[in-house]
Design an enzyme around this catalytic site. Structure first.
Site, short mmCIF file in Angstrom:
data_model
loop_
_atom_site.label_atom_id
_atom_site.label_comp_id
_atom_site.label_asym_id
_atom_site.label_seq_id
_atom_site.Cartn_x
_atom_site.Cartn_y
_atom_site.Cartn_z
N GLU A 92 9.79 -4.45 9.86
CA GLU A 92 9.95 -3.20 9.09
C GLU A 92 10.45 -2.09 10.00
OE1 GLU A 92 6.39 -1.74 7.13
OE2 GLU A 92 7.57 -0.28 6.01
N GLN A 117 6.18 -4.76 -0.75
CA GLN A 117 5.22 -4.93 0.34
C GLN A 117 3.87 -4.34 -0.09
OE1 GLN A 117 5.78 -2.12 3.41
NE2 GLN A 117 4.81 -3.33 5.02
N GLU A 146 2.65 9.42 14.50
CA GLU A 146 1.51 9.41 15.41
C GLU A 146 1.11 7.97 15.74
OE1 GLU A 146 1.64 11.21 12.60
OE2 GLU A 146 1.88 13.20 13.48
N TYR A 156 0.73 -3.64 1.20
CA TYR A 156 -0.14 -3.42 2.36
C TYR A 156 -1.12 -2.28 2.11
CZ TYR A 156 2.28 -6.16 6.07
OH TYR A 156 2.79 -7.14 6.88
N SER A 157 -0.56 -1.05 2.00
CA SER A 157 -1.41 0.15 1.99
C SER A 157 -2.32 0.20 0.78
CB SER A 157 -0.54 1.42 2.00
OG SER A 157 0.37 1.38 3.05
C1 LIG Z 1 8.32 6.67 1.43
C2 LIG Z 1 7.16 5.78 1.71
C3 LIG Z 1 7.23 4.45 1.35
C4 LIG Z 1 6.14 3.61 1.59
N1 LIG Z 1 6.24 2.31 1.18
C5 LIG Z 1 5.18 1.49 1.35
C6 LIG Z 1 5.23 0.16 0.84
O1 LIG Z 1 6.22 -0.29 0.26
N2 LIG Z 1 4.15 -0.63 1.00
C7 LIG Z 1 3.03 -0.20 1.64
O2 LIG Z 1 2.10 -0.99 1.78
N3 LIG Z 1 2.94 1.08 2.12
C8 LIG Z 1 3.99 1.94 1.98
N4 LIG Z 1 3.92 3.23 2.44
C9 LIG Z 1 2.67 3.71 3.02
C10 LIG Z 1 2.73 4.05 4.49
O3 LIG Z 1 2.77 2.88 5.27
C11 LIG Z 1 1.50 4.91 4.77
O4 LIG Z 1 1.71 6.15 4.14
C12 LIG Z 1 1.27 5.13 6.24
O5 LIG Z 1 0.92 3.94 6.89
C13 LIG Z 1 0.15 6.18 6.47
O6 LIG Z 1 -1.00 5.85 5.78
P1 LIG Z 1 -1.74 6.96 4.87
O7 LIG Z 1 -0.72 7.56 3.96
O8 LIG Z 1 -2.93 6.33 4.26
O9 LIG Z 1 -2.15 8.10 5.90
P2 LIG Z 1 -3.43 8.13 6.84
O10 LIG Z 1 -3.57 6.83 7.54
O11 LIG Z 1 -4.60 8.61 6.04
O12 LIG Z 1 -2.99 9.23 7.91
C14 LIG Z 1 -3.11 10.64 7.64
C15 LIG Z 1 -2.66 11.38 8.91
O13 LIG Z 1 -3.52 11.05 9.99
C16 LIG Z 1 -2.77 10.56 11.10
N5 LIG Z 1 -3.52 9.49 11.76
C17 LIG Z 1 -4.16 8.46 11.16
N6 LIG Z 1 -4.72 7.65 12.09
C18 LIG Z 1 -4.37 8.16 13.30
C19 LIG Z 1 -4.62 7.76 14.64
N7 LIG Z 1 -5.35 6.67 14.91
N8 LIG Z 1 -4.10 8.51 15.65
C20 LIG Z 1 -3.36 9.63 15.38
N9 LIG Z 1 -3.10 10.06 14.12
C21 LIG Z 1 -3.59 9.33 13.10
C22 LIG Z 1 -1.50 10.00 10.49
O14 LIG Z 1 -0.44 9.98 11.45
C23 LIG Z 1 -1.24 10.99 9.36
O15 LIG Z 1 -0.59 12.13 9.85
C24 LIG Z 1 4.98 4.11 2.21
C25 LIG Z 1 4.91 5.46 2.58
C26 LIG Z 1 5.98 6.29 2.32
C27 LIG Z 1 5.90 7.73 2.72
#
Ligand SMILES: Cc1cc2nc3c(=O)[nH]c(=O)nc-3n(C[C@H](O)[C@H](O)[C@H](O)COP(=O)(O)OP(=O)(O)OC[C@H]3O[C@@H](n4cnc5c(N)ncnc54)[C@H](O)[C@@H]3O)c2cc1C
Length: 407
Positions: A249, A131, A375, A133-134
């Site tokens: 998902e 996937q 969150e 996405y991120s």
């Molecule tokens: C084990 C694992 C597997 C993953 N696998 C995939 C994958 O296969 N493909 C893929 O695309 N992604 C994957 N991810 C990524 C995952 O979807 C992201 O880590 C997640 O969406 C958070 O994004 P970020 O890490 O950029 O954190 P950020 O978005 O930078 O968030 C940082 C902190 O701020 C908080 N925050 C952010 N915005 C808000 C808001 N509006 N309100 C309240 N709190 C907020 C969050 O809750 C978090 O605590 C994976 C992550 C993990 C841990």
């Protein structure tokens, strides 16, 4: 039974007859999933998925036209509980992203050609998915993604970077979100494409985690090519597709796909071996874990439940289980046996022998992040279910090219 899609009839199964069929199947394929088979874990799961699909159990709730049985979620849950009661690795780690997320999205929104090309091969485990996405600048704010896809004749040319991409080293295809129009508001300019991973324009760099396992990766795309008609949904409609996949998902995670909380039975066994089962606080923790396991099973039986609900329960269960295990195993819980550094396979570092809990405890931090953070799930439930006011979105309506950003 033929293994051609569409040939599995919708029979008037009652649940008990279905369970009997499942038990018989699981007995037949037991050796495929055993370490004694000599196959790598990925190949064991591939063989198991092929056998499951060929037995008509690989797509229980898929329409018959797509190779499925056309049965409802009670049958899916019946399969799951039968398999779990025999300690089967039904999550088919390595294939969960394809089977739990990408393929249902293609089933629901893909063209006839995409459904024919990808469903059967993915469900049989012939192809592995990831996937995409991120991005470094787009996690919770996924719609802020900047990976670019530009049309060039019969193809898209893709440039950009993804991160956290689970299983990308093994993947044959990725479901990719890319920006195809920069002159419309951020949610409107995204398309969902199927990216062939094994091509010169795609570079995968594994990321080691604190567990030592390289579960996810960075993926760099530099002039990567995608056939023009490998768009899921329509061009510019990628955000709606993205949300549809995220719903799969979250339900897949909530229902037991992907990362597992440390199983409650193992923690109870740990409490017994530590002589702690008479301690009232420990008993309370064990009761909460047992109740949590049961609640998650029941939530999965509810039709139409918002997927963020079971996802949040799983996350809570995963974190609580790790917390209780680390308390009970202390100080041995910190012991680090085995050396998974750089591997993509966690194997069984969960303490099957009751001694090695550190892997499961370190790994548990991912429960509240992967698939969207706790969150973000709470924001979604607040806005969509409870009708609370929406978060402020200062860039609403602004063409993405004019949205201030760091990259
Ligand atoms: C084990 C694992 C597997 C993953 N696998 C995939 C994958 O296969 N493909 C893929 O695309 N992604 C994957 N991810 C990524 C995952 O979807 C992201 O880590 C997640 O969406 C958070 O994004 P970020 O890490 O950029 O954190 P950020 O978005 O930078 O968030 C940082 C902190 O701020 C908080 N925050 C952010 N915005 C808000 C808001 N509006 N309100 C309240 N709190 C907020 C969050 O809750 C978090 O605590 C994976 C992550 C993990 C841990």
């Amino acid at each position: 039974m033929s293994d051609e899609p569409g040939n599995h009839p919708v029979d008037g199964h009652d649940l008990e007859a279905f369970r009997t069929e499942v038990r018989k199947f699981l007995d037949q394929v037991r050796e495929l999933t055993s370490h004694a088979s000599g196959r790598s874990p990925l190949e064991q799961r591939r063989a198991y998925l092929a056998a499951r699909f060929d037995a008509g159990l690989g797509a229980i709730d898929y329409p018959v036209a797509d190779g499925g049985r056309g049965l409802d979620r009670r049958y899916v849950e019946a399969f799951r509980t039968e398999a779990a009661s025999r300690d089967f690795d039904l999550h088919a780690s390595g294939f969960g992203i394809g089977i739990g997320m990408c393929l249902p999205t293609i089933r629901d929104h893909g063209s006839d050609d995409l459904r024919r090309r990808f469903l059967r091969s993915g469900l049989r485990g012939d192809e592995v998915w990831c996937q995409l996405y991120s991005e470094p600048g787009a996690g919770s704010d996924l719609a802020g993604l900047t990976t670019r896809a530009v049309r060039d004749g019969d193809e898209w040319v893709v440039t950009g970077q993804k991160v956290w991409t689970t299983g990308a080293t093994d993947a044959d295809f990725g479901i990719l979100l890319a920006r195809t129009d920069w002159d419309v508001p951020k949610h409107a300019g995204i398309s969902m494409l199927v990216l062939p991973m094994r091509q010169p324009g795609v570079e995968v760099r594994p990321l080691n985690q604190m567990t030592g396992v390289a579960h996810f990766n960075e993926v760099f795309m530099d002039g990567a090519r995608v056939p023009y008609d490998w768009v899921i949904g329509e061009e510019g409609n990628g955000w709606r597709m993205a949300v549809a996949l995220l719903a799969h998902e979250r339900s897949s995670i909530g229902a037991g796909g992907g990362r597992q909380p440390i199983p409650t039975e193992r923690i109870i066994a740990l409490a017994r071996s530590a002589g702690m089962t008479a301690d009232p606080l420990v008993r309370q923790d064990l009761a909460r874990l047992t109740t949590g396991t049961r609640i998650i099973q029941w939530l999965n039986l509810r039709q139409g439940i918002h997927p963020s609900i079971p996802k949040l329960w799983r996350s809570r269960q995963g974190c609580h289980a790790a917390q209780v295990a680390s308390g009970l195993a202390f100080p041995g819980g910190a012991a680090w046996l085995g050396d998974p550094i750089g591997t993509t396979e966690p194997g069984d570092f969960l303490g099957a022998d009751g001694s090695h809990w550190a892997y499961g405890i370190c790994d548990s931090t991912a429960h509240s992040l992967g698939g969207g953070t706790d969150e973000v799930q709470k924001n979604t439930l607040g806005e969509r279910i409870l009708g609370l006011p929406r978060e402020p979105t200062p860039d609403r309506g602004l063409p993405f090219s004019q949205v201030p950003r760091n990259n």
